[in-house]
Design a protein around this motif. Structure first.
Motif, PDB file in Angstrom:
ATOM      1  N   THR A 286      37.902  -7.963 -13.508  1.00  0.00           N
ATOM      2  CA  THR A 286      38.204  -8.702 -14.735  1.00  0.00           C
ATOM      3  C   THR A 286      36.911  -8.877 -15.510  1.00  0.00           C
ATOM      4  O   THR A 286      35.835  -9.015 -14.925  1.00  0.00           O
ATOM      5  CB  THR A 286      38.801 -10.093 -14.462  1.00  0.00           C
ATOM      6  OG1 THR A 286      37.786 -10.939 -13.925  1.00  0.00           O
ATOM      7  CG2 THR A 286      39.979  -9.996 -13.510  1.00  0.00           C
ATOM      8  N   GLY A 457      37.997  -6.540 -20.195  1.00  0.00           N
ATOM      9  CA  GLY A 457      39.104  -6.553 -19.239  1.00  0.00           C
ATOM     10  C   GLY A 457      40.460  -6.436 -19.918  1.00  0.00           C
ATOM     11  O   GLY A 457      40.644  -6.870 -21.049  1.00  0.00           O
ATOM     12  N   HIS A 476      39.139  -0.422 -21.790  1.00  0.00           N
ATOM     13  CA  HIS A 476      39.077  -1.219 -20.564  1.00  0.00           C
ATOM     14  C   HIS A 476      38.543  -0.357 -19.425  1.00  0.00           C
ATOM     15  O   HIS A 476      39.225  -0.126 -18.441  1.00  0.00           O
ATOM     16  CB  HIS A 476      40.472  -1.728 -20.194  1.00  0.00           C
ATOM     17  CG  HIS A 476      41.232  -2.299 -21.353  1.00  0.00           C
ATOM     18  ND1 HIS A 476      40.909  -3.500 -21.924  1.00  0.00           N
ATOM     19  CD2 HIS A 476      42.276  -1.820 -22.063  1.00  0.00           C
ATOM     20  CE1 HIS A 476      41.739  -3.758 -22.932  1.00  0.00           C
ATOM     21  NE2 HIS A 476      42.578  -2.743 -23.034  1.00  0.00           N
ATOM     22  N   ASN A 478      36.561   0.092 -16.390  1.00  0.00           N
ATOM     23  CA  ASN A 478      35.851  -0.738 -15.407  1.00  0.00           C
ATOM     24  C   ASN A 478      34.826   0.037 -14.587  1.00  0.00           C
ATOM     25  O   ASN A 478      34.312  -0.456 -13.609  1.00  0.00           O
ATOM     26  CB  ASN A 478      36.850  -1.443 -14.486  1.00  0.00           C
ATOM     27  CG  ASN A 478      37.645  -0.457 -13.654  1.00  0.00           C
ATOM     28  OD1 ASN A 478      37.438   0.760 -13.783  1.00  0.00           O
ATOM     29  ND2 ASN A 478      38.526  -0.952 -12.831  1.00  0.00           N
TER      30      ASN A 478
END
Length: 906
Positions: A286, A457, A476, A478
DNA sequence: ACTACAACTTAGAACCGCGGTA
DNA sequence: TACCGCGGTTCTAAGTTGTAGT
């Protein structure tokens, strides 16, 4: 020198920079091989072959002058007068601690004709040049073949994990966005905890998931900004929502006493986690943040402030006025004198004027006729005003600013609060390229949200910009750590917003960097052995690679990628050109080139005979100015080779390794029983050696020369006092001259010129003081109702003083000084002793200052020296760490503080 | 293989605030 | 009491490295 001889057996190789001289000698003795003979004869001359577009000149060239080598080709070769000249860099004249690392003698003498600034640069592509068979057998083919190693193997990233990550260009596409699902699910736990097992699985799956799922990156059109963005960092993911900037954490095990302690425990100590965190593909699960802070819009100047053109004040619309102001603010800097800078600025300025012309019907045709002074003066006045503000006013402004910035200061990563680094969108302005950058002076546009892509996130609220507009895109991903990114208009380079240096992401990779450098210790012997062998290789590419590696290892050169035509012409090892290296028989090589940031690298180095021969070969016909020295070598090739010697090894690791190793060696000179100040001085000396090794420079500050001279005079003044003491002593006790002949010697450095100057100065001071006293006395007398002393009174006193000084001068000339009352032999001797001490310390300080004037210590401390060395040293010698690391540095290296004890070694 | 791009580290200059000091 | 030199901080340019696309 050679502090190094000590220690282990590993020494000989492990010690950095085994003195080149010795190496040279050993080398010389053996192995004259066939090709060596050849080489010295004709064969240095490879066959002539294609030359391609070599001679091609770079435009700007500015070099004007390769003329004199004395010149610092680096900085502002500006023609201009004093200012530029003052900034010149000076090549360190000696390296004294010769031992410092890859020992290289800094050259003293001026040098040959090469000049790093000389322009001719051939086209970017490596040209291939053939070398004679007699010398090198195979290898007609250039870069191609060989390298049997990882042929068929898939591309991996050292972990064996496939490293693929097809990236979508940032489009305004709407999204499709499938499922990183599994991740988020299994991922409640902070990244930290993951079992190693999880990693491979994950990356594998994501890699496989390819096209359909298009990994974890999604980009969506920015039309958002509608929903709940009021709530910045907070929400999303229930629990974590609560740590807002101000609120304190309720949770956590035991209650803490002090607030600070609380915060402290609050920090994520990633280094206490069992497994490495940094090396996975996935960096977060997140991620919330507030994107960037845009600067306030332009505020037009007061109506009465106008630039003039040809004497006519111009009323400019804000758009063009702003640009004029960019230049106007700089007219006193070197940039504004720089031809290229002016040219580029004016081109863009005219463009803006085209669209936003002045009210007056004036056509702006040349920069020379532009007078920005009124603007400049206005800015100066504003600065003054600001400075003159009261504390409260300043504070109010600061508070307002802090409040504005507060939301941007931190991001939430997996529920943890992390500091953001450069969260401000870069304001518009004029591009300040370093050195001879062809684009310097170009207008850098104001950024809008439409320029910026966010990485955030999936469940995080999309932040709302502080100025109108919609983000260019949202993604997004990650597997990366940036928060925001845009493309800058001047060079088309990408800019990123990252977390701060103290964040766990940065900390982890920083630590990993040093661990890799330490890993190199285990391999360096073998690597050195290999490249020493390869210096004689029959394969030209190998021989070049070995030679380059030799330089990277011994001289801490950077890798040296190719650069484009529209960048400053600077080089590193692999991109060295013919003209950057000069041979000075029997075995010296002189480097003279501009490296990163156009900093000059100018050193004369003794090298192995074989290296000398190699350079001669690499420079042989038909090569000429402008050609690559290592025409069969690229950074990619070099790094591939290094990677085969040790996983993860690349050229830059050598710099880290050599810097930290050198530092460790030099720290051994710390006086065990010295004072804290002496220890710190030793620390700084070690730091300086590293900085010199890495060629970290700074411009000599403009006041330096003057302040240096002043300090010298201060020392002379001390010597003057000492002289007076001596002469008193001799008047008191003439015989002492015999007993202590050293006292009879005159102070060095003092000449008639100085005496005159100094005595006059002293007298002026005394006179001044007398006048002041006179005034003060009179004020007092007046207050007490008494009559004031007249001017005659003062004059009388002044005359006395003048007479005293005349007397002083006479005493000096006759070398007979009347002993002051109460003076005795002992007292005078003691005073002289004290004076000697003061002179000596002042001298040392001054020399130190001189040595440091053009050396920047910070860069090596921040980037190259393993912080654990500092921590360990501080513990071992009982020096408070805060004397060595500033607050930010301590914030950057908490892991080092936690990890290293007094015995820690690199 | 070669280029372009993406992401991250390294770098000196500019700016700022603080303590010493003339 | 402003000045000034200096260290620390901020800013953003300029590198390195690895990967993707061709």
């Amino acid at each position: 020198m050679s502090t190094s001889i000590s220690t282990s057996g590993a020494d000989e190789m492990a010690v950095v920079a085994p003195n080149l001289e010795s190496t040279a000698i050993t080398q010389a003795s053996h192995a004259p091989q066939v090709e060596d003979e050849n080489m010295s004869s004709d064969d240095d001359v490879p066959l002539k072959k294609k030359t391609n577009g070599a001679g091609q000149k770079r435009a700007g060239g500015g070099g004007s002058s390769s003329s004199d080598d004395e010149k610092p080709l680096s900085k502002k070769p500006r023609t201009s007068t004093g200012a530029a000249a003052k900034k010149r860099r000076i090549i360190a004249s000696d390296s004294e601690e010769s031992d410092a690392g890859p020992s290289v003698k800094k050259e003293l003498a001026p040098t040959p004709k090469t000049n790093g600034a000389s322009k001719p640069r051939s086209s970017n592509a490596k040209k291939e040049i053939s070398y004679s068979e007699s010398d090198l057998s195979e290898d007609e083919r250039p870069l191609a073949k060989k390298k049997a190693t990882p042929k068929g193997a898939p591309v991996t990233n050292g972990n064996g994990k496939p490293k693929s990550k097809p990236k979508k260009p940032v489009t305004s596409e709407s999204e499709s966005e499938p499922s990183p699902s599994e991740e988020s699910s299994e991922d409640e736990k902070p990244l930290a905890k993951k079992k190693p097992a999880a990693k491979p699985r994950k990356s594998a799956s994501s890699a496989v998931a390819t096209p359909a799922t298009k990994k974890k990156t999604t980009i969506v059109k920015a039309e958002v900004d509608s929903d709940d963005d009021e709530v910045p960092l907070a929400k999303g993911k229930g629990a974590k929502g609560k740590s807002k900037v101000e609120d304190k954490k309720p949770i956590v095990k035991k209650e803490k006493k002090v607030k600070e302690e609380e915060e402290d425990e609050d920090k994520f100590k990633w280094w206490e986690q069992q497994e490495a965190l940094g090396d996975g593909e996935v960096k977060w699960t997140t991620f919330e943040h507030n994107a960037v802070l845009f600067p306030p819009p332009y505020i037009p100047l007061p109506k009465n402030v106008k630039m003039k053109y040809d004497g006519v004040p111009l009323t400019l619309p804000p758009e063009s006025e702003e640009v004029a102001g960019f230049f106007g603010a700089m007219i006193e800097t070197d940039h504004a004198q720089d031809a290229k800078f002016r040219e580029n600025f004016f081109r863009d300025f005219k463009g803006v004027l085209e669209k936003y012309p002045p009210k007056e019907d004036v056509k702006v045709k040349t920069l020379e006729k532009c007078d920005f002074k009124p603007m400049f003066e206005h800015f100066e006045r504003e600065k003054e005003k600001k400075k003159a503000m009261t504390k409260d006013e300043k504070k109010a402004i600061k508070d307002a600013k802090d409040k504005m910035e507060a939301p941007y200061l931190f991001a939430m990563v997996d529920g943890r609060k992390e500091k953001v680094g450069n969260f401000r969108a870069e304001p518009p302005g004029l591009f300040r390229g370093r050195g001879e950058h062809p684009k310097k002076g170009t207008l850098k546009h104001r950024l809008r949200p439409e320029d910026i892509v966010l990485n955030i996130g999936k469940d995080a609220p999309i932040p709302k910009a502080n100025i109108p507009g919609n983000w260019k895109g949202i993604q997004h991903d990650n597997t990366v750590t940036w928060l925001a990114h845009w493309k800058e208009n001047v060079n088309g380079n990408a800019k990123y917003v990252f977390l701060s240096a103290g964040s766990s992401w940065k900390g982890q990779s920083d630590r990993a960097k040093f661990e890799k450098a330490r890993e190199l210790i285990k391999h360096v012997d073998k690597i050195r052995k290999d490249y020493t062998e390869d210096l004689k290789s029959k394969v030209m590419a190998d021989r070049q690679r070995a030679t380059a590696l030799y330089f990277i290892d011994r001289l801490a050169l950077r890798a040296g990628n190719e650069k484009g035509e529209d960048e400053a012409d600077t080089v590193g090892c692999c991109s060295l050109r013919y003209e950057h290296v000069t041979l000075s028989p029997p075995n010296k090589v002189i480097f003279d080139f501009l490296g990163k940031d156009s900093m000059r690298f100018h050193q004369e180095v003794e090298v192995d005979n074989q290296v000398f021969k190699n350079i001669k070969l690499f420079k042989a016909e038909p090569k000429k100015k402008g050609d690559d020295l290592f025409d069969r070598l690229t950074t990619t090739l070099l790094n591939k080779h290094l990677n085969s010697m040790m996983p993860g090894l690349t050229a830059k690791v050598f710099r880290t390794y050599n810097a930290s190793w050198t530092f460790q060696q030099q720290l051994k000179n710390t006086p065990k029983n010295g004072t804290v100040a002496e220890k710190i001085a030793a620390y700084n000396t070690a730091n300086r050696d590293v900085a010199i090794l890495c060629n970290h420079q700074k411009t000599v500050s403009k006041g330096f020369e003057a302040s240096f001279a002043k300090a010298e005079d201060k020392i002379r003044a001390l010597k003057y006092q000492r002289m007076k003491l001596r002469l008193q002593l001799f008047s008191l006790d003439p015989k002492i001259k015999k007993k202590r002949p050293e006292l009879a010697e005159d102070e060095s450095d003092l000449d008639e010129d100085f005496f005159e100057r100094h005595e006059t100065e002293l007298m002026e001071k005394a006179l001044d003081a007398a006048r002041k006293k006179h005034e003060k006395d009179n004020v007092k007398l007046e207050e007490e109702g008494q009559s004031k002393k007249g001017k005659a009174d003062l004059d009388e006193r002044l005359k006395e003083i003048k007479a005293e000084f005349k007397e002083l001068k006479k005493e000096r000339k006759s070398k007979k000084v009347e002993p002051r009352k109460g003076a005795t032999d002992e007292k005078l001797l003691e005073q002289i002793g004290k004076m000697d001490e003061r002179i000596a310390t002042a001298r040392v300080q001054l020399e130190d200052r001189d040595k440091l004037k053009d050396v920047a210590l910070g860069t090596s401390k921040i980037n190259y020296i393993d912080p654990r060395l500092t921590v360990a040293w501080a513990k071992k010698y009982d020096v408070p760490l805060e004397k060595l690391f500033s607050k930010t540095l301590r914030e950057k290296f908490p892991w080092a503080e936690a990890e290293a004890d007094a015995k820690w070694v690199f």
